[in-house]
Design a protein around this motif. Structure first.
Motif, PDB file in Angstrom:
ATOM      1  N   ALA A   1       2.400   5.406  -8.897  1.00 55.66           N
ATOM      2  CA  ALA A   1       3.034   4.822  -7.705  1.00 55.66           C
ATOM      3  C   ALA A   1       4.057   5.798  -7.134  1.00 55.66           C
ATOM      4  N   TYR A   2       4.061   5.944  -5.835  1.00 51.14           N
ATOM      5  CA  TYR A   2       5.044   6.752  -5.114  1.00 51.14           C
ATOM      6  C   TYR A   2       5.025   8.221  -5.541  1.00 51.14           C
ATOM      7  N   GLY A   3       3.887   8.704  -6.008  1.00 48.51           N
ATOM      8  CA  GLY A   3       3.712  10.125  -6.278  1.00 48.51           C
ATOM      9  C   GLY A   3       2.826  10.670  -5.166  1.00 48.51           C
TER      10      GLY A   3
ATOM     11  N   PRO B   1       8.251  13.587  -6.072  1.00 51.88           N
ATOM     12  CA  PRO B   1       9.649  13.799  -5.700  1.00 51.88           C
ATOM     13  C   PRO B   1      10.617  12.824  -6.382  1.00 51.88           C
ATOM     14  N   ARG B   2      10.120  11.916  -7.205  1.00 52.28           N
ATOM     15  CA  ARG B   2      10.974  10.841  -7.717  1.00 52.28           C
ATOM     16  C   ARG B   2      12.115  11.335  -8.621  1.00 52.28           C
ATOM     17  N   PRO B   3      11.878  12.310  -9.514  1.00 54.49           N
ATOM     18  CA  PRO B   3      13.021  12.779 -10.313  1.00 54.49           C
ATOM     19  C   PRO B   3      14.112  13.388  -9.432  1.00 54.49           C
TER      20      PRO B   3
ATOM     21  N   GLY C   1       8.126  -7.320  -3.325  1.00 56.35           N
ATOM     22  CA  GLY C   1       7.658  -6.718  -4.575  1.00 56.35           C
ATOM     23  C   GLY C   1       8.857  -6.471  -5.464  1.00 56.35           C
ATOM     24  N   GLY C   2       8.806  -5.381  -6.221  1.00 56.67           N
ATOM     25  CA  GLY C   2      10.022  -4.972  -6.921  1.00 56.67           C
ATOM     26  C   GLY C   2       9.974  -4.968  -8.427  1.00 56.67           C
ATOM     27  N   LEU C   3       8.956  -5.615  -9.032  1.00 54.52           N
ATOM     28  CA  LEU C   3       8.923  -5.626 -10.495  1.00 54.52           C
ATOM     29  C   LEU C   3       8.846  -4.187 -11.019  1.00 54.52           C
TER      30      LEU C   3
ATOM     31  N   THR D   1       3.868 -12.868  -3.182  1.00 51.88           N
ATOM     32  CA  THR D   1       4.532 -11.636  -3.600  1.00 51.88           C
ATOM     33  C   THR D   1       3.741 -10.431  -3.091  1.00 51.88           C
ATOM     34  N   GLU D   2       4.380  -9.259  -3.063  1.00 53.34           N
ATOM     35  CA  GLU D   2       3.667  -8.056  -2.594  1.00 53.34           C
ATOM     36  C   GLU D   2       4.058  -6.846  -3.437  1.00 53.34           C
ATOM     37  N   PRO D   3       3.515  -6.783  -4.647  1.00 54.13           N
ATOM     38  CA  PRO D   3       3.835  -5.680  -5.558  1.00 54.13           C
ATOM     39  C   PRO D   3       3.116  -4.386  -5.206  1.00 54.13           C
ATOM     40  N   GLY D   4       3.774  -3.274  -5.483  1.00 55.84           N
ATOM     41  CA  GLY D   4       3.135  -1.969  -5.328  1.00 55.84           C
ATOM     42  C   GLY D   4       3.139  -1.239  -6.652  1.00 55.84           C
ATOM     43  N   ARG D   5       4.350  -0.863  -7.084  1.00 56.83           N
ATOM     44  CA  ARG D   5       4.508  -0.041  -8.288  1.00 56.83           C
ATOM     45  C   ARG D   5       3.853  -0.657  -9.525  1.00 56.83           C
ATOM     46  N   SER D   6       4.039  -1.963  -9.715  1.00 55.69           N
ATOM     47  CA  SER D   6       3.569  -2.565 -10.968  1.00 55.69           C
ATOM     48  C   SER D   6       2.050  -2.716 -10.980  1.00 55.69           C
TER      49      SER D   6
ATOM     50  N   LEU E   1      14.672  12.797  -6.222  1.00 54.34           N
ATOM     51  CA  LEU E   1      15.269  11.822  -5.307  1.00 54.34           C
ATOM     52  C   LEU E   1      16.118  10.773  -6.006  1.00 54.34           C
ATOM     53  N   TYR E   2      15.601  10.267  -7.123  1.00 55.47           N
ATOM     54  CA  TYR E   2      16.248   9.100  -7.752  1.00 55.47           C
ATOM     55  C   TYR E   2      16.711   9.371  -9.170  1.00 55.47           C
ATOM     56  N   GLY E   3      16.546  10.594  -9.644  1.00 57.92           N
ATOM     57  CA  GLY E   3      16.856  10.838 -11.056  1.00 57.92           C
ATOM     58  C   GLY E   3      15.880  10.100 -11.967  1.00 57.92           C
TER      59      GLY E   3
ATOM     60  N   TYR F   1      19.210   3.749  -3.838  1.00 55.40           N
ATOM     61  CA  TYR F   1      18.215   4.041  -2.803  1.00 55.40           C
ATOM     62  C   TYR F   1      17.055   3.046  -2.833  1.00 55.40           C
ATOM     63  N   LEU F   2      16.905   2.353  -3.951  1.00 56.39           N
ATOM     64  CA  LEU F   2      15.775   1.429  -4.098  1.00 56.39           C
ATOM     65  C   LEU F   2      16.191  -0.017  -3.866  1.00 56.39           C
ATOM     66  N   ALA F   3      17.479  -0.245  -3.591  1.00 57.90           N
ATOM     67  CA  ALA F   3      17.963  -1.608  -3.360  1.00 57.90           C
ATOM     68  C   ALA F   3      17.942  -1.879  -1.861  1.00 57.90           C
TER      69      ALA F   3
ATOM     70  N   SER G   1       0.810  -1.222   0.000  1.00 59.63           N
ATOM     71  CA  SER G   1       0.000   0.000   0.000  1.00 59.63           C
ATOM     72  C   SER G   1       0.839   1.267   0.000  1.00 59.63           C
ATOM     73  N   LYS G   2       2.120   1.167   0.342  1.00 61.30           N
ATOM     74  CA  LYS G   2       2.980   2.360   0.330  1.00 61.30           C
ATOM     75  C   LYS G   2       3.031   2.986  -1.065  1.00 61.30           C
ATOM     76  N   ALA G   3       2.777   2.206  -2.119  1.00 69.28           N
ATOM     77  CA  ALA G   3       2.865   2.744  -3.481  1.00 69.28           C
ATOM     78  C   ALA G   3       1.765   3.766  -3.745  1.00 69.28           C
TER      79      ALA G   3
ATOM     80  N   ALA H   1      11.617 -11.998   1.742  1.00 64.64           N
ATOM     81  CA  ALA H   1      12.751 -11.159   1.312  1.00 64.64           C
ATOM     82  C   ALA H   1      12.237 -10.164   0.282  1.00 64.64           C
ATOM     83  N   HIS H   2      12.699  -8.948   0.362  1.00 65.81           N
ATOM     84  CA  HIS H   2      12.356  -7.932  -0.648  1.00 65.81           C
ATOM     85  C   HIS H   2      13.688  -7.310  -1.052  1.00 65.81           C
ATOM     86  N   ILE H   3      14.094  -7.512  -2.304  1.00 65.97           N
ATOM     87  CA  ILE H   3      15.468  -7.114  -2.656  1.00 65.97           C
ATOM     88  C   ILE H   3      15.560  -5.693  -3.189  1.00 65.97           C
ATOM     89  N   GLY H   4      14.413  -5.078  -3.508  1.00 64.92           N
ATOM     90  CA  GLY H   4      14.468  -3.717  -4.014  1.00 64.92           C
ATOM     91  C   GLY H   4      13.285  -3.433  -4.908  1.00 64.92           C
ATOM     92  N   SER H   5      13.351  -2.302  -5.592  1.00 64.59           N
ATOM     93  CA  SER H   5      12.203  -1.834  -6.352  1.00 64.59           C
ATOM     94  C   SER H   5      12.654  -1.370  -7.734  1.00 64.59           C
ATOM     95  N   GLN H   6      11.705  -1.322  -8.672  1.00 65.80           N
ATOM     96  CA  GLN H   6      11.976  -0.912 -10.064  1.00 65.80           C
ATOM     97  C   GLN H   6      13.085  -1.796 -10.662  1.00 65.80           C
TER      98      GLN H   6
HETATM   99  N1  LLP Z   1       7.465  -5.069  -0.037  1.00 66.89           N
HETATM  100  C1  LLP Z   1       8.319  -4.379   0.709  1.00 66.89           C
HETATM  101  C2  LLP Z   1       8.796  -4.932   1.966  1.00 66.89           C
HETATM  102  C3  LLP Z   1       8.750  -3.123   0.273  1.00 66.89           C
HETATM  103  O1  LLP Z   1       9.616  -2.435   1.020  1.00 66.89           O
HETATM  104  C4  LLP Z   1       8.275  -2.582  -0.939  1.00 66.89           C
HETATM  105  C5  LLP Z   1       8.703  -1.271  -1.411  1.00 66.89           C
HETATM  106  C6  LLP Z   1       7.351  -3.346  -1.684  1.00 66.89           C
HETATM  107  C7  LLP Z   1       6.980  -4.590  -1.208  1.00 66.89           C
HETATM  108  C8  LLP Z   1       6.772  -2.862  -2.980  1.00 66.89           C
HETATM  109  O2  LLP Z   1       7.749  -2.715  -3.949  1.00 66.89           O
HETATM  110  P1  LLP Z   1       7.362  -2.337  -5.453  1.00 66.89           P
HETATM  111  O3  LLP Z   1       6.578  -3.491  -6.044  1.00 66.89           O
HETATM  112  O4  LLP Z   1       6.532  -1.120  -5.408  1.00 66.89           O
HETATM  113  O5  LLP Z   1       8.668  -2.141  -6.135  1.00 66.89           O
HETATM  114  N2  LLP Z   1       9.869   5.362  -3.254  1.00 66.89           N
HETATM  115  C9  LLP Z   1      10.576   4.525  -4.187  1.00 66.89           C
HETATM  116  C10 LLP Z   1      10.221   3.065  -4.021  1.00 66.89           C
HETATM  117  C11 LLP Z   1      10.460   2.545  -2.633  1.00 66.89           C
HETATM  118  C12 LLP Z   1      10.032   1.122  -2.470  1.00 66.89           C
HETATM  119  C13 LLP Z   1       9.910   0.786  -1.027  1.00 66.89           C
HETATM  120  N3  LLP Z   1       9.501  -0.541  -0.762  1.00 66.89           N
HETATM  121  C14 LLP Z   1      10.282   4.994  -5.605  1.00 66.89           C
HETATM  122  O6  LLP Z   1       9.535   5.941  -5.776  1.00 66.89           O
HETATM  123  O7  LLP Z   1      10.825   4.463  -6.555  1.00 66.89           O
END
Ligand code: LLP
Length: 438
Positions: free
Chosen positions: A395-397, A334-336, A251-253, A294-299, A338-340, A171-173, A68-70, A210-215
């Protein structure tokens, strides 16, 4: 420079250009939405959100929780509930919104590397069953809450830091050895945490996370994590005599922000991680394979949303660049900064127009770094007053928006089948005063 019109495949599937060249999403004309609700404006295609939830459910039969953070608001929590996904919350505030939306607590999972006793108490007492534990201190807190305050004992997944490189922005790893998240595999810490939970009567061991990162676009990081996690599963089986019921790969896709991005689809990603998990489990000699979750947000949220801005000033510095300033900026995205992060832009009133001018889209904040898109193609006839659209901002806006420079956060509109509804109203100037005392 390609100078091509915007590639409609960056937008929701419902995106269409009418005979006058105007773009609609979900059957709603974007310029008309901007006129009715003002700008900046977040617009989400409800069907696109739902289709993505369904793609995930079909691709991961083991279970899917939306991160839900997305992007979270009452309407989004309800949509996710209706689509049958679980919900991942990472703070007491996200939990509060989810419960206020009527999201069933037993399908909410609580995350975070520093959950307070209060957050844990609220979650357990509300009926949240799954807690993804991140530290020994958190295990101590759960012990105390269950023993001393008679909170219901949770089912816990152990967040493991697999120590792999996710191939994304640093920052996303989150899965490298030097990360604040999870129990590291080194020094036996993940295994010790599982041993402690297996022996505990204040929590039940439910699996590994385990969550290895995002994007992330590439398979290797997930595959490397799965290899290491499979070895841990095998060890838990052989040394503790415990079957691991669930393996959550986080998540992370990644998603396609600009035309040159080429991430796998949800189905392709799912096929690869299932294949890599199968190989890793058999190489490790696991007898009872865990179910993959799995727990996707962005995708889910990203490609379903766009942001509409209005162009205010255009300034050309001869021989250098043209700044096109819009009425939002790093407070709504803030994404540009923060992360370019990179985005495309186009004019929805002339969506089929060639984008033959190279400009930099600037926000209105008092920072030179407040640039939403640097050297991006837009139609050369762009002028003050135009509505400008940036795709893939779902996502993340909104979720990372701020009130910097005391600018109110934009409204959120859901569109579907020619109708639209405001699901989050725009912040007013009076909202900016609501926390001040005296
Ligand atoms: N699960 C965990 C434990 C997480 O920390 C995250 C994202 C997700 C799932 C979801 O990941 P996603 O599917 O959205 O990649 N603010 C950054 C992204 C930070 C991601 C934080 N954790 C951005 O705007 O790119």
């Amino acid at each position: 420079m390609h100078a091509d019109p915007i590639d409609l495949s960056l937008l929701a599937r419902s995106a269409a250009i009418d005979r006058d060249g105007r773009l609609s999403i979900g059957g709603c004309d974007l310029v008309a939405l901007a006129e009715e609700h003002g700008t900046p404006l977040y617009v989400y295609d409800e069907d696109e959100l739902r289709v993505r939830c369904r793609e995930y459910r079909a691709a991961f039969p083991g279970g899917v929780a939306y991160a839900s953070k997305a992007f979270l608001c009452l309407a989004m929590a309800r949509l996710v509930n209706e689509e049958g996904l679980d919900l991942d919350v990472a703070s007491g505030g996200e939990l509060h919104v989810a419960l206020a939306a009527g999201f069933p607590a037993d399908r909410i999972q609580l995350h975070g590397n520093n959950k307070s006793a209060d957050e844990l108490r609220r979650a357990l007492n509300a009926g949240v069953r799954h807690v993804i534990v991140d530290s020994y201190d958190e295990l101590d807190r759960i012990d105390a809450l269950v023993r001393d305050e008679r909170c219901p004992p949770p089912d816990v997944l152990v967040r493991v830091n697999p120590g792999v490189d996710a191939h994304t922005h640093e920052y996303l790893a989150t899965g490298a050895v030097d990360a604040k998240f999870g129990f590291p595999l080194i020094d036996n810490q993940a295994f010790s945490a599982i041993t402690r939970i297996a022996d505990s009567n204040t929590a039940t061991f439910a699996g590994i996370h385990a969550h290895i990162g995002s994007q992330i676009f590439r398979r290797e990081g997930f595959a490397a994590a799965l290899e290491r996690l499979a070895l841990l599963v095998a060890r838990v089986e052989s040394e503790l005599g415990l079957a691991v019921d669930e393996l959550n790969i986080g998540g992370g896709l990644g998603v396609r922000y600009v035309e040159s991005d080429d991430p796998p689809s949800i189905a392709q990603h799912a096929a690869l991680v299932h294949e890599d998990l199968g190989a890793a489990l058999s190489a490790a000699g696991v007898r009872q394979p865990p179910r993959l979750t799995t727990e996707p947000g962005r995708s889910i949220a990203g490609p379903a949303g766009v942001t509409l801005y209005r162009v205010g000033t255009i300034k050309t510095i001869p021989g250098l660049r043209t700044y096109v300033s819009v009425d939002g900026g790093l407070s709504d995205n803030p994404r540009p900064a923060l992360y370019g992060a990179t985005y495309e832009a186009f004019l929805p009133a002339r969506a089929a127009a060639r984008r033959d001018a190279l400009v930099t889209i600037a926000g209105k904040h008092c920072e030179q770094g407040d640039l939403l898109a640097t050297d991006v193609e837009v139609p050369g006839e762009i002028e003050p007053g135009d509505v400008l659209c940036m795709p893939v901002t779902g996502a993340y806006g909104h979720s990372m928006a701020s009130n910097y420079n005391k600018i109110g956060r934009p409204a959120v509109v859901f569109v579907r089948a020619g109708t639209h509804r405001v699901v989050v109203r725009r912040e007013t100037d009076d909202d900016l005063l609501r926390l001040d005392i005296s």
